[in-house]
Design a protein around this motif. Structure first.
Motif, PDB file in Angstrom:
ATOM      1  N   GLU A 122      42.508 -28.571  27.941  1.00 43.98           N
ATOM      2  CA  GLU A 122      41.181 -28.525  28.317  1.00 43.98           C
ATOM      3  C   GLU A 122      41.216 -29.787  29.559  1.00 43.98           C
ATOM      4  O   GLU A 122      41.164 -30.505  28.735  1.00 43.98           O
ATOM      5  CB  GLU A 122      40.232 -28.319  28.193  1.00 43.98           C
ATOM      6  CG  GLU A 122      38.733 -27.947  29.443  1.00 43.98           C
ATOM      7  CD  GLU A 122      37.364 -27.936  28.939  1.00 43.98           C
ATOM      8  OE1 GLU A 122      36.795 -27.019  29.343  1.00 43.98           O
ATOM      9  OE2 GLU A 122      37.599 -27.280  27.104  1.00 43.98           O
ATOM     10  N   ASN A 123      41.480 -29.897  30.981  1.00 46.88           N
ATOM     11  CA  ASN A 123      41.343 -31.163  31.539  1.00 46.88           C
ATOM     12  C   ASN A 123      42.335 -32.061  30.890  1.00 46.88           C
ATOM     13  O   ASN A 123      41.959 -33.398  31.115  1.00 46.88           O
ATOM     14  CB  ASN A 123      39.549 -31.705  31.901  1.00 46.88           C
ATOM     15  CG  ASN A 123      38.354 -30.602  32.030  1.00 46.88           C
ATOM     16  OD1 ASN A 123      38.834 -29.889  33.039  1.00 46.88           O
ATOM     17  ND2 ASN A 123      37.797 -30.173  31.622  1.00 46.88           N
ATOM     18  N   ASP A 124      43.088 -32.003  31.368  1.00 46.69           N
ATOM     19  CA  ASP A 124      44.409 -32.917  30.593  1.00 46.69           C
ATOM     20  C   ASP A 124      44.196 -32.975  29.145  1.00 46.69           C
ATOM     21  O   ASP A 124      44.950 -34.400  29.468  1.00 46.69           O
ATOM     22  CB  ASP A 124      44.830 -33.827  31.856  1.00 46.69           C
ATOM     23  CG  ASP A 124      44.986 -32.994  33.169  1.00 46.69           C
ATOM     24  OD1 ASP A 124      45.846 -31.635  32.900  1.00 46.69           O
ATOM     25  OD2 ASP A 124      44.795 -33.347  34.302  1.00 46.69           O
ATOM     26  N   CYS A 125      43.595 -32.298  28.350  1.00 42.12           N
ATOM     27  CA  CYS A 125      43.390 -33.234  27.111  1.00 42.12           C
ATOM     28  C   CYS A 125      42.988 -32.367  26.151  1.00 42.12           C
ATOM     29  O   CYS A 125      42.986 -30.819  26.876  1.00 42.12           O
ATOM     30  CB  CYS A 125      41.478 -34.454  26.923  1.00 42.12           C
ATOM     31  SG  CYS A 125      41.728 -35.488  27.708  1.00 42.12           S
ATOM     32  N   MET A 126      44.145 -32.728  24.967  1.00 40.45           N
ATOM     33  CA  MET A 126      44.154 -31.685  23.681  1.00 40.45           C
ATOM     34  C   MET A 126      43.187 -32.062  22.543  1.00 40.45           C
ATOM     35  O   MET A 126      42.036 -32.790  22.469  1.00 40.45           O
ATOM     36  CB  MET A 126      45.689 -31.577  23.168  1.00 40.45           C
ATOM     37  CG  MET A 126      46.897 -31.955  23.784  1.00 40.45           C
ATOM     38  SD  MET A 126      48.242 -31.566  22.442  1.00 40.45           S
ATOM     39  CE  MET A 126      48.483 -33.110  22.401  1.00 40.45           C
ATOM     40  N   MET A 127      42.078 -30.781  22.816  1.00 39.17           N
ATOM     41  CA  MET A 127      41.454 -30.209  21.123  1.00 39.17           C
ATOM     42  C   MET A 127      41.804 -30.199  19.909  1.00 39.17           C
ATOM     43  O   MET A 127      42.600 -28.835  20.266  1.00 39.17           O
ATOM     44  CB  MET A 127      39.827 -29.939  21.405  1.00 39.17           C
ATOM     45  CG  MET A 127      39.521 -29.777  20.233  1.00 39.17           C
ATOM     46  SD  MET A 127      37.481 -29.045  20.723  1.00 39.17           S
ATOM     47  CE  MET A 127      37.564 -27.478  21.189  1.00 39.17           C
TER      48      MET A 127
END
Length: 223
Positions: A183-188
């Motif tokens: 999400e939003n160029d981030c990995m969770m």
């Protein structure tokens, strides 16, 4: 090793798993894989040494390098002190109380056993580093556990990630089962079991079926 599957190039774990370097190589851009060759990927280190011995190469009996191979005598702290001269700072507990002094924040890593001048009667560990404030926070070993992480600077080797994968948060870490969302160029990344000493600034690499799926830089822990 490099494997081609369904027209896509994949970075895969080599035959000699003890010398697997895919964690460090996971930042190679996907488009570069078609230009990369690993001629020793199908050989173990012992087999390579035997070939070198047969060909009378002087490296056949050369000792293996450990840690950072270019540092003289392997003394990382001395090297950092000479080139960075990190200043001393405060060691604090989880409430922010100053309980000691460190000799330079560059000499400590998350999960490291904290050695203090006072005897606290139990082992304490580095659980956080405040680079801007030049402070180290220490706590119990259980305080090192976290259920997940956020990562940025993503490098994807596949168009879509599976719901489940295995994440490696440092070189010697056993890949741990996790769920991944982007999400939003981030990995969770949320682990099935809490993991110890997740360290912001380190690489996280994702694996499935022996291949690297993606990598990123850990930005924060998820408690």
């Amino acid at each position: 090793d490099i494997r081609k599957s369904a027209g896509e190039y994949q970075l895969v774990i080599p035959k000699d798993t003890k010398k697997d370097q895919t964690y460090f190589l996971s930042s190679i851009p996907k488009q570069s894989l078609r230009k990369v060759l690993f001629p020793l990927a199908d050989l173990t280190k012992d087999q390579v040494r035997q070939i070198a011995l047969r060909e009378n190469l002087p490296v056949s009996s050369k000792p293996e390098s450990q840690d950072i191979c270019f540092i003289p005598k392997g003394n990382t702290e001395e090297y950092l002190r000479e080139h960075l001269s990190p200043p001393p700072g405060d060691i604090v507990d989880q409430k922010g109380n100053i309980i000691g002094a460190h000799r330079g924040i560059a000499f400590y890593t998350i999960g490291q056993r904290a050695r203090l001048s006072m005897n606290w009667g139990r082992p304490l560990y580095v659980i956080a580093k405040d680079i801007a404030g030049n402070r180290i926070t220490i706590g119990e070993r259980e305080n090192l556990l976290a259920r997940g992480l956020m990562a940025n600077s993503m490098n994807l080797f596949t168009e879509s990630l599976p719901e489940k994968a295995y994440a490696k948060i440092r070189y010697a870490h056993a890949p741990a089962l996790c769920r991944v969302t982007i999400e939003n160029d981030c990995m969770m990344i949320l682990f099935d079991e809490p993991q110890e000493a997740i360290t912001p600034g380190q690489t996280v690499a994702l694996y499935a079926d022996g291949a690297v799926l993606a990598s990123g830089i850990i930005s924060e822990m998820i408690g």
